[in-house]
Scaffold this active site. Structure first.
Site, PDB file in Angstrom:
ATOM      1  N   LYS A  76       0.776  -1.094  -0.137  1.00 43.36           N
ATOM      2  CA  LYS A  76       0.107  -0.182  -0.044  1.00 43.36           C
ATOM      3  C   LYS A  76       1.204   1.210   0.120  1.00 43.36           C
ATOM      4  O   LYS A  76       1.744   0.765   0.696  1.00 43.36           O
ATOM      5  CB  LYS A  76      -0.917  -0.403   1.050  1.00 43.36           C
ATOM      6  CG  LYS A  76      -2.012   1.009   0.977  1.00 43.36           C
ATOM      7  CD  LYS A  76      -2.948   0.960   2.669  1.00 43.36           C
ATOM      8  CE  LYS A  76      -3.353   1.688   2.418  1.00 43.36           C
ATOM      9  NZ  LYS A  76      -4.927   2.106   3.141  1.00 43.36           N
ATOM     10  N   SER A 151     -10.211   2.208   2.282  1.00 41.12           N
ATOM     11  CA  SER A 151      -9.094   2.794   1.299  1.00 41.12           C
ATOM     12  C   SER A 151      -7.850   2.331   1.241  1.00 41.12           C
ATOM     13  O   SER A 151      -7.686   2.530   0.384  1.00 41.12           O
ATOM     14  CB  SER A 151      -7.954   3.362   2.208  1.00 41.12           C
ATOM     15  OG  SER A 151      -7.611   3.519   4.110  1.00 41.12           O
ATOM     16  N   SER A 175     -10.563   0.237   7.020  1.00 36.87           N
ATOM     17  CA  SER A 175      -9.619   0.008   5.773  1.00 36.87           C
ATOM     18  C   SER A 175      -9.417  -1.230   4.975  1.00 36.87           C
ATOM     19  O   SER A 175      -8.778  -1.225   4.051  1.00 36.87           O
ATOM     20  CB  SER A 175      -8.326   0.695   5.342  1.00 36.87           C
ATOM     21  OG  SER A 175      -9.538   2.317   5.511  1.00 36.87           O
TER      22      SER A 175
HETATM   23  N1  GLN Z   1     -13.323   4.488   5.787  1.00 38.10           N
HETATM   24  C1  GLN Z   1     -13.005   5.352   7.512  1.00 38.10           C
HETATM   25  C2  GLN Z   1     -12.530   6.822   6.763  1.00 38.10           C
HETATM   26  O1  GLN Z   1     -13.125   7.436   6.588  1.00 38.10           O
HETATM   27  C3  GLN Z   1     -11.589   4.323   7.678  1.00 38.10           C
HETATM   28  C4  GLN Z   1     -10.269   4.130   6.499  1.00 38.10           C
HETATM   29  C5  GLN Z   1      -9.518   3.959   6.966  1.00 38.10           C
HETATM   30  O2  GLN Z   1     -10.055   3.057   8.062  1.00 38.10           O
HETATM   31  N2  GLN Z   1      -8.100   4.068   6.993  1.00 38.10           N
HETATM   32  O3  GLN Z   1     -12.174   6.885   7.485  1.00 38.10           O
END
Ligand code: GLN
Length: 484
Positions: A76, A151, A175
């Site tokens: 990532k 994400s 995410s």
């Molecule tokens: N969807 C959540 C956010 O937008 C979690 C994102 C994540 O886990 N990085 O913050």
């Protein structure tokens, strides 16, 4: 080759059936052939990968190889990689080459794993659909008109399409689990403090955790073992030995106590997702587990508490992106003030700005007690719900997401609806617990994930339970059409 497990690949490498160089080439070819459809890879490091593969082949001959030696993976783009662009999905870091490796990057290098490149992601990991990336959205390999989740959408989509056998992700509020569910792969978010955050670009430091994506729990166990461990450069890293996750997969599930939180099966859960999750739980009964209903009474407070805590922390973490030290700098600044405001104004996307503004507001003098402090108090109540639940059960199970993958653009203009898609994943981060997503069914051609939540540092039990399920089901072996 792309249908083999890590253990099979490792055996093939050792038996000389193929070299790591050949294996690496075959995955690089798959990325070349298929990623145009997905946009899952931001930076391909083909020549470095082939060099690393050659070194791995030597190591395999010398007999000092690990399970991951010579195995390709995608990383990532939130993890710093020495000399390789680390963009975090943002224009702000489009030109940023990390001057050092994140601990996770270094651990995987040391294990001999071969990095193929860096994956697309929501900007600074803020999002649930991978639509906030500066580099454009990632597409879901099961339906190119749908989101892969976010994400870590690039990593999940790439593993689903078998562009790599393994990938890394990070999970601040879901995410890893959410894109794993929407793409039909296996992902695990470890307990807070298990995987080092050093060199993992910070979003919300008290919630962020790195972890692996794989097609199955057994492969995820191998990767998690390599990524875990104490790191004195991360002040919240836990000094405790790493379990041998892969060895623990043999344990039998008889008598395992599973709790189903009533709050995770109510209104808002798509009926087809609910039915797939219930069928998966039935499978656990057959495997000898005892299933009972439990309650997490403060579950509905997780999303509101998170959307105060996470923005507050990100507003502080992202203040280092100021156009002075690294990253994007605007053209011809008039003075220092102009440099700051235009660099940040031009470098960050809309969702990141929204979070910084919400977070700055919540931390402002006069509002701190009303918002941030209150959210932290709610966070403790949410944690206490889990602590109580784990007095009676070993694993909590439920859905990962309320629906299957939604259409690109469907929620992009409505942040609150988007935030609600994290409703079953966020509480786990607020509590710091480990949790995973396991492919557990299909609804109208789209994957459904089953969530397994464990007690602190009980990753081994989660992986074991997921592995046992995968021995009697084949959801995790299914592949999207068009990626042969
Ligand atoms: N969807 C959540 C956010 O937008 C979690 C994102 C994540 O886990 N990085 O913050």
């Amino acid at each position: 080759m792309y249908q083999k497990t890590i253990a099979e690949l490792a055996a093939g490498l050792r038996a000389g059936e193929f070299s790591s160089e050949e294996l690496t080439r075959s995955y690089l070819d798959r990325i070349e052939k298929h990623d145009e459809k997905l946009n899952s890879v931001l930076t391909l490091t083909a020549s470095a990968a082939l060099e690393a593969a050659k070194a791995a082949d030597k190591r395999l001959k010398n007999g000092d190889a690990t399970m991951l030696t010579g195995i390709p993976y995608l990383h990532k783009d939130i993890f710093c990689t020495l000399g390789v662009r680390t963009s975090c999905g943002s224009r702000m870091l489009d030109n940023f080459e990390a001057p050092y490796d994140a601990t996770v990057t270094a651990q995987l290098k040391e294990a001999g794993a071969v990095m193929l490149g860096k994956t697309n992601m929501d900007e600074f990991a803020m999002g649930s659909s991978n639509e906030t990336s500066f580099y454009g959205p990632v597409k879901n390999p099961w339906d190119l008109e749908r989101v892969p989740g976010g994400s870590s959408g690039g990593s999940a989509a790439a593993v689903a399409a078998r562009l790599a056998p393994l990938a890394t992700g990070t999970d601040t509020g879901g995410s890893i689990r959410q894109p794993a569910a929407l793409c039909g792969v296996t992902g695990i978010k470890p307990s807070y403090g298990r995987v080092s955050r050093f060199g993992m670009i910070a979003f919300a430091s008290s919630l962020d955790q790195g972890g692996p994506f794989a097609t199955c729990a057994e492969d995820a166990a191998h990767m998690l073992e390599a990524m875990s461990g104490f790191d004195r450069r991360d002040s919240t890293s836990i000094d405790r030995p790493v379990d041998h996750y892969a060895e623990g997969l043999a344990e039998d599930l008889c008598g395992l106590k599973i709790g189903l939180p009533r709050e995770y099966f109510g209104e808002g859960l798509d009926a087809r997702v609910g039915a797939a999750v219930e069928a998966a739980i039935e499978e656990y009964r057959t495997l000898g587990a005892e299933v009972r209903e439990i309650s997490l009474p403060n579950a509905s407070l997780a999303v509101p508490a998170y959307y105060v805590v996470a923005p507050a922390e990100c507003s502080s973490n992202l203040s280092r992106m100021d156009g002075v030290r690294f990253g994007y700098r605007c053209d011809n600044p008039r003075d220092l003030e102009d440099l700051y405001t235009r660099s940040r104004g031009e470098g960050f996307g809309a969702e990141v700005k929204r979070r910084i503004m919400v977070g700055t507001y919540a931390l402002s003098a006069g509002y701190y007690d009303a918002y941030y402090l209150k959210a932290q108090q709610v966070r403790r109540m949410i944690r206490d719900d889990f602590v109580r639940a784990f007095e009676d059960v070993d694993i909590i199970m439920g859905p990962v997401t309320p629906t299957t993958a939604f259409k690109l653009g469907e929620k992009a203009d409505d942040p609150v609806t988007m935030y609600l898609s994290d409703t079953y994943t966020i509480a786990v981060n607020l509590a710091g617990l480990p949790a995973m997503s396991v492919p557990a069914g299909m609804a109208e051609g789209l994957p459904v994930g089953l969530q397994l939540i464990g007690n602190y540092f009980d990753e081994g039990r989660l992986l074991n339970a997921a592995h046992k399920f995968q021995q009697v089901t084949d959801w995790h072996t299914r592949m999207p059409a068009g990626f042969e």
